[in-house]
Motif scaffolding. Structure first.
Motif, short mmCIF file in Angstrom:
data_model
loop_
_atom_site.label_atom_id
_atom_site.label_comp_id
_atom_site.label_asym_id
_atom_site.label_seq_id
_atom_site.Cartn_x
_atom_site.Cartn_y
_atom_site.Cartn_z
N HIS A 147 25.18 41.39 29.13
CA HIS A 147 25.53 40.03 29.55
C HIS A 147 26.83 40.01 30.34
CE1 HIS A 147 22.84 38.06 26.22
NE2 HIS A 147 22.15 38.40 27.31
N ARG A 148 27.74 40.90 30.03
CA ARG A 148 28.98 40.99 30.79
C ARG A 148 28.70 41.37 32.24
NH1 ARG A 148 31.49 44.46 27.83
NH2 ARG A 148 32.38 42.87 26.44
N ASP A 149 27.78 42.28 32.43
CA ASP A 149 27.42 42.68 33.79
C ASP A 149 26.78 41.52 34.55
OD1 ASP A 149 28.33 45.23 33.31
OD2 ASP A 149 26.36 46.03 32.78
N ILE A 150 25.99 40.69 33.85
CA ILE A 150 25.34 39.55 34.49
C ILE A 150 26.39 38.52 34.93
CG2 ILE A 150 23.85 37.54 34.06
CD1 ILE A 150 22.13 39.38 32.29
N ILE A 151 27.34 38.21 34.05
CA ILE A 151 28.38 37.24 34.39
C ILE A 151 29.27 37.78 35.51
CG2 ILE A 151 30.46 36.10 33.54
CD1 ILE A 151 27.98 34.69 32.72
N ARG A 152 29.51 39.08 35.50
CA ARG A 152 30.31 39.66 36.59
C ARG A 152 29.61 39.43 37.94
NH1 ARG A 152 30.91 44.24 34.55
NH2 ARG A 152 33.06 44.08 33.80
N ARG A 153 28.29 39.62 37.96
CA ARG A 153 27.53 39.37 39.19
C ARG A 153 27.56 37.89 39.55
NH1 ARG A 153 21.80 41.60 37.79
NH2 ARG A 153 21.30 40.49 39.73
N TYR A 154 27.43 37.02 38.55
CA TYR A 154 27.46 35.58 38.78
C TYR A 154 28.80 35.16 39.39
CZ TYR A 154 27.44 30.56 37.54
OH TYR A 154 27.50 29.19 37.57
N ILE A 155 29.87 35.71 38.87
CA ILE A 155 31.21 35.39 39.39
C ILE A 155 31.36 35.89 40.82
CG2 ILE A 155 33.66 35.97 39.17
CD1 ILE A 155 33.20 35.99 36.11
N ARG A 156 30.98 37.14 41.04
CA ARG A 156 31.22 37.76 42.35
C ARG A 156 30.33 37.19 43.43
NH1 ARG A 156 31.00 44.15 42.52
NH2 ARG A 156 32.90 43.80 41.32
N TRP A 157 29.03 37.08 43.15
CA TRP A 157 28.09 36.75 44.22
C TRP A 157 27.79 35.26 44.33
CZ3 TRP A 157 28.09 40.34 47.51
CH2 TRP A 157 28.20 41.69 47.11
N HIS A 158 28.26 34.48 43.38
CA HIS A 158 28.08 33.04 43.50
C HIS A 158 29.42 32.34 43.74
CE1 HIS A 158 26.23 29.12 43.04
NE2 HIS A 158 27.15 28.78 42.14
N HIS A 159 30.32 32.41 42.78
CA HIS A 159 31.57 31.65 42.88
C HIS A 159 32.55 32.27 43.88
CE1 HIS A 159 30.52 28.79 39.82
NE2 HIS A 159 30.19 29.76 38.99
N GLN A 160 32.85 33.56 43.74
CA GLN A 160 33.82 34.16 44.65
C GLN A 160 33.30 34.22 46.08
OE1 GLN A 160 34.85 37.87 42.61
NE2 GLN A 160 36.75 36.92 41.90
N ARG A 161 32.02 34.45 46.23
CA ARG A 161 31.44 34.46 47.57
C ARG A 161 31.58 33.09 48.23
NH1 ARG A 161 25.11 35.93 48.96
NH2 ARG A 161 25.29 35.84 51.24
N ARG A 162 31.33 32.04 47.44
CA ARG A 162 31.47 30.68 47.97
C ARG A 162 32.93 30.39 48.34
NH1 ARG A 162 30.88 25.08 44.58
NH2 ARG A 162 31.01 23.64 46.35
N MET A 163 33.86 30.81 47.49
CA MET A 163 35.27 30.58 47.77
C MET A 163 35.72 31.32 49.03
SD MET A 163 37.01 30.71 43.98
CE MET A 163 36.55 29.52 42.70
N ASN A 164 35.19 32.53 49.23
CA ASN A 164 35.56 33.31 50.41
C ASN A 164 35.08 32.66 51.71
OD1 ASN A 164 36.77 35.23 48.80
ND2 ASN A 164 34.98 36.58 48.75
N GLN A 165 34.07 31.81 51.60
CA GLN A 165 33.52 31.15 52.78
C GLN A 165 34.23 29.84 53.10
OE1 GLN A 165 29.41 30.83 51.60
NE2 GLN A 165 28.86 32.85 52.40
N MET A 166 35.12 29.40 52.21
CA MET A 166 35.82 28.13 52.39
C MET A 166 37.14 28.36 53.13
SD MET A 166 35.22 26.49 48.59
CE MET A 166 35.92 24.89 49.01
N ASP A 167 37.53 27.39 53.97
CA ASP A 167 38.83 27.47 54.63
C ASP A 167 39.96 27.39 53.61
OD1 ASP A 167 37.63 27.62 57.11
OD2 ASP A 167 37.63 25.45 57.41
N GLU A 168 39.78 26.55 52.61
CA GLU A 168 40.75 26.41 51.53
C GLU A 168 40.01 26.00 50.27
OE1 GLU A 168 44.63 23.70 50.18
OE2 GLU A 168 43.56 23.27 52.04
N VAL A 169 40.22 26.75 49.19
CA VAL A 169 39.59 26.42 47.92
C VAL A 169 40.30 25.20 47.33
CG1 VAL A 169 39.07 27.22 45.59
CG2 VAL A 169 38.92 28.81 47.51
N THR A 170 39.54 24.17 47.02
CA THR A 170 40.13 22.97 46.46
C THR A 170 40.28 23.10 44.94
OG1 THR A 170 37.99 21.88 46.09
CG2 THR A 170 39.01 21.59 48.26
#
Length: 425
Positions: A147-170
């Motif tokens: 489950h730790r590996d799943i959450i790591r993927r969720y963080i990296r490929w969903h949340h952090q990826r989205r933040m990297n695409q934003m001009d500024e994280v709100t």
């Protein structure tokens, strides 16, 4: 009229023996600026009497140039600030990574902001960095390696990826990401306690988990939607999504009274009045207000205008008054934190705008920002077509359409009730 000591006949010697300027003296016949400069040099010089690093030299120059030297001296002489700067002065090279190794504190982030604002460190998105640091710690709370590996993927490929695409994280994006990950971890740990893997989750699991806890467990639907898209779970299993209650909104009478109050009050400073006008008159979200720059505002002798969407909107008197005051005396301009800031609503952190939560709290003594904004949009949709409102105020047409439908529905209910009363009479 103000005059120099010689012209005024004052015999008291107020010339600084350090710089020679006629100024208020701090101690030892030296002015505040000279005492600040001596303190800065003492704290930022390495113990071996070598020159400070280029990064610290940039901070030193900025602090010495402060127009309000007493504020700089008060800040730098605080024991925790003194200790931090002395610790930092021993580092031959200062980087973001080096700062990240030091204990987290407001002082660390304030000094980081100074280094960035004065071009001693490259600019980075601090909320994205904070989320990365927080998520590393959050992973440690997961009781199953799989489950730790799943959450790591969720963080990296969903949340952090989205933040990297934003001009500024709100701030809102940052908090929603933390909340989503936290609730997902709670669900996975609950499954682990029942010897179940995420791939084995059933509708019975989800129904039981949701029924046993608070309504916020519905937020896990965001994680489960991602798990469905990545083929980690059966797409047929669903949670009841988290639903917020119907938000209250101010009626037209209350809105009108508040606009009149804000336009003429002396109890609010110009910054808060300017922000209040954008909410009460133009239905702006606080998260967008705090990100306005002076590129969005034009102040001339004859006119004050502001661009919220793609249309430049003129502010008539007295709505323009707080904006004129704010342009004439911007906040935080006398410190090292905002030497060349273009933010309209400057914050306490170097180079940053005020936090949306801070502005919301400041305005809460006068009105609720969300209720006022929703009330404004509700009334505006009665006055103009959806496309024009959306273009002028910077909203998506779909958002304004929802308010328009709601406004029309309420009006239809009023007409229906009136017709019923008439027929009954």
């Amino acid at each position: 009229m103000p005059s120099c000591r010689r012209c005024s006949g004052v015999r008291l010697n107020v010339d600084c023996i350090g710089c020679g300027n006629e100024d208020e003296l701090h101690s030892g016949n030296r002015c505040w600026s000279c005492i600040l400069a001596a303190t800065v040099d003492r704290l930022l010089s390495p113990l071996d009497n070598q020159a400070p690093s280029p990064a610290l030299q940039a901070i030193a120059t900025a602090l010495k140039a402060m127009k309000r030297a007493n504020s700089g001296l008060t800040w730098i002489q605080q024991p925790h600030v003194t200790a931090f700067l002395q610790q930092l002065s021993a580092a031959p090279v200062i980087t973001h990574a080096r700062l990240d190794e030091l204990p987290a504190s407001r002082t660390r982030e304030y000094v980081r902001g100074l280094l960035v604002e004065h071009n001693a460190l490259p600019r980075r998105d601090e909320l994205s960095a904070r989320f990365g640091e927080w998520s590393d710690q959050a992973l440690e709370r997961i009781t199953s390696q799989n489950h730790r590996d799943i959450i790591r993927r969720y963080i990296r490929w969903h949340h952090q990826r989205r933040m990297n695409q934003m001009d500024e994280v709100t701030q809102g994006t940052f908090l929603r990401a933390k909340q989503s990950v936290t609730v997902a971890i709670e669900l996975l740990n609950w499954l682990t306690e029942r010897d179940a893997e995420l791939a084995e989750v059933t509708q019975a699991h989800l129904d039981r988990w949701q029924a046993e806890g608070p309504t916020t467990r519905g937020i896990a639907s965001r994680f489960l939607d991602w798990a469905t898209r990545t083929s980690l779970i059966d797409p047929s299993v669903k949670l009841q999504p988290h639903r917020r209650g119907t938000s209250p909104r101010l009626d037209a009478t209350a809105q009108t009274e508040l606009v009149a109050t804000v336009s003429h009050t002396t109890d609010m400073n110009p910054r808060d009045r300017a922000a209040a006008i954008l909410i009460l008159v133009f239905g702006q979200q606080v998260t967008n207000i705090v990100r306005l720059t002076w590129d969005n505002v034009t102040v001339t002798e004859d006119l004050v205008s502001i661009t919220l969407g793609t249309v430049e909107i003129a502010l008539t008197s007295p709505l323009d008054e707080p904006w004129r005051e704010l342009a004439a005396t911007p906040t935080h301009y006398q410190t090292a934190a905002h030497p060349n800031s273009n933010w309209v609503f400057r914050g306490g952190s170097p180079g940053q705008h005020i936090q949306a939560s801070t502005l919301t709290q400041r305005l809460s003594t006068a009105f609720g920002s969300r209720a006022a904004r929703l009330g404004t949009l509700h009334e505006l949709t009665k006055l103009a077509p959806v496309a024009i409102i959306a273009e002028a105020l910077g909203y998506s047409p779909a958002t304004i359409e929802r308010h328009a439908i709601d406004s029309s529905a309420n009006y239809a209910e009023y007409i229906a009730s009136t017709a019923t009363v008439k027929s009954g009479a």
